[in-house]
Design a protein around this motif. Structure first.
Motif, mmCIF file in Angstrom:
data_model
loop_
_atom_site.group_PDB
_atom_site.id
_atom_site.type_symbol
_atom_site.label_atom_id
_atom_site.label_comp_id
_atom_site.label_asym_id
_atom_site.label_seq_id
_atom_site.Cartn_x
_atom_site.Cartn_y
_atom_site.Cartn_z
ATOM 1 N N UNK A 113 -6.300 -28.843 -100.917
ATOM 2 C CA UNK A 113 -6.003 -30.263 -100.870
ATOM 3 C C UNK A 113 -7.258 -31.025 -100.490
ATOM 4 N N UNK A 114 -7.525 -32.104 -101.215
ATOM 5 C CA UNK A 114 -8.626 -32.999 -100.871
ATOM 6 C C UNK A 114 -8.000 -34.317 -100.433
ATOM 7 N N UNK A 115 -8.092 -34.583 -99.140
ATOM 8 C CA UNK A 115 -7.412 -35.733 -98.559
ATOM 9 C C UNK A 115 -8.417 -36.693 -97.926
ATOM 10 N N UNK A 116 -7.902 -37.778 -97.360
ATOM 11 C CA UNK A 116 -8.693 -38.956 -97.017
ATOM 12 C C UNK A 116 -9.166 -38.948 -95.565
ATOM 13 N N UNK A 117 -10.476 -39.199 -95.384
ATOM 14 C CA UNK A 117 -11.069 -39.298 -94.050
ATOM 15 C C UNK A 117 -11.823 -40.618 -93.905
ATOM 16 N N UNK A 118 -11.412 -41.620 -94.711
ATOM 17 C CA UNK A 118 -11.985 -42.972 -94.756
ATOM 18 C C UNK A 118 -13.149 -43.039 -95.740
ATOM 19 N N UNK A 119 -13.593 -44.238 -96.016
ATOM 20 C CA UNK A 119 -14.709 -44.430 -96.942
ATOM 21 C C UNK A 119 -16.061 -44.269 -96.258
ATOM 22 N N UNK A 120 -16.181 -44.786 -95.014
ATOM 23 C CA UNK A 120 -17.497 -44.829 -94.357
ATOM 24 C C UNK A 120 -17.504 -44.241 -92.954
ATOM 25 N N UNK A 121 -16.390 -43.628 -92.522
ATOM 26 C CA UNK A 121 -16.294 -42.985 -91.205
ATOM 27 C C UNK A 121 -16.455 -43.977 -90.043
ATOM 28 N N UNK A 122 -15.720 -45.088 -90.073
ATOM 29 C CA UNK A 122 -15.799 -46.046 -88.961
ATOM 30 C C UNK A 122 -14.800 -45.698 -87.853
ATOM 31 N N UNK A 123 -14.891 -46.400 -86.745
ATOM 32 C CA UNK A 123 -13.826 -46.374 -85.738
ATOM 33 C C UNK A 123 -12.734 -47.311 -86.248
ATOM 34 N N UNK A 124 -11.660 -46.766 -86.743
ATOM 35 C CA UNK A 124 -10.634 -47.571 -87.409
ATOM 36 C C UNK A 124 -10.019 -48.654 -86.520
ATOM 37 N N UNK A 125 -9.783 -48.425 -85.217
ATOM 38 C CA UNK A 125 -9.196 -49.497 -84.407
ATOM 39 C C UNK A 125 -10.057 -50.749 -84.305
ATOM 40 N N UNK A 126 -11.348 -50.643 -84.640
ATOM 41 C CA UNK A 126 -12.230 -51.811 -84.601
ATOM 42 C C UNK A 126 -12.072 -52.703 -85.829
#
Length: 246
Positions: free
Chosen positions: A98-111
């Protein structure tokens, strides 16, 4: 007592007052949103997961090891990594992982704002699907960093947020024997185990990790086949509990 009840009703918009041990105690009405850390299972099954955000030194080695062991794993990849290593994304998919999602740019998502979170994930989804032909349904927040807004936003776009309950700590570059010991001793039914590609000793540790888990009776599923997608609740640790344990 009547006056106290009126006070309690007045603050219900912000929370709730409950009468406990002779006093009114404020309890937040908001419930903490949790990603899936593990899954309640009767069968001895777990999931191997790998985060791919930076290097690509060992991706093919991991594919080869997993092929030898006949194991399907889940790789959470960053969109920028997909751009840089599209051939590895295709190789992972072609090998049955499976190739799944780890975001586009690896940011801190809560920000991020809700709109920015959505863009991060949908952009990465599009890149993965363009290569694999498969729409990702799982999201792992970078740094394991999340809040209620992250989880609810992912849910609103059809994504299950996935954490882990067993951390190999391979990014710290411990000896392969330390990685093996940590994972094998801590795995339980329904565990989601975290590794990283491009970690120095993960390829050396992985065969012994798998052997140790198999010796304890474990078999392996990719995350999408481990988790429940309906008829479940979550306990306070982020463990999925199905209405009927499977």
């Amino acid at each position: 007592m009547a006056a106290a009840l009126l006070i309690g009703m007045a603050v219900c918009a912000a929370g709730c007052l409950v009468f406990r041990a002779g006093n009114w105690v404020s309890v937040s009405a908001a419930q903490k949103e949790l990603p899936i850390y593990s899954v309640e299972r009767k069968d001895k099954v777990c999931a191997l997961t790998f985060d791919a955000a930076w290097g690509n030194e060992d991706t093919q080695q991991l594919i080869d090891i997993l092929k030898t062991e006949n194991i399907q794993a889940t790789f959470f990849v960053v969109g920028a990594w997909v751009d840089k290593y599209p051939e590895s994304v295709k190789a992972l998919s072609d090998a049955g992982h499976e190739v799944m999602n780890h975001s586009a740019t690896h940011p801190h998502m809560p920000d991020l704002s809700t709109e920015q979170m959505t863009e991060e994930v949908q952009s990465c989804n599009e890149k993965i699907k363009a290569i694999t032909g498969v729409q990702p349904t799982l999201f792992r927040p970078p740094y394991g960093d999340y809040n209620n807004a992250v989880i609810s936003t992912m849910r609103s776009i059809g994504m299950y947020s996935i954490q882990w309950d067993v951390d190999s700590l391979d990014w710290r570059n411990p000896a392969p024997s330390e990685i093996t010991k940590r994972v094998v001793e801590n795995a339980q039914n329904g565990s989601i185990i975290l590794f990283h590609n491009a970690a120095v000793n993960t390829p050396a540790a992985l065969p012994s990790v798998i052997a140790g888990l198999k010796a304890k009776g474990f078999s392996f599923l990719p995350v999408s086949k481990l988790i429940y997608t309906e008829n479940y609740t979550m306990d306070h640790t982020g463990r999925q509990i199905p209405n009927t344990v499977g």
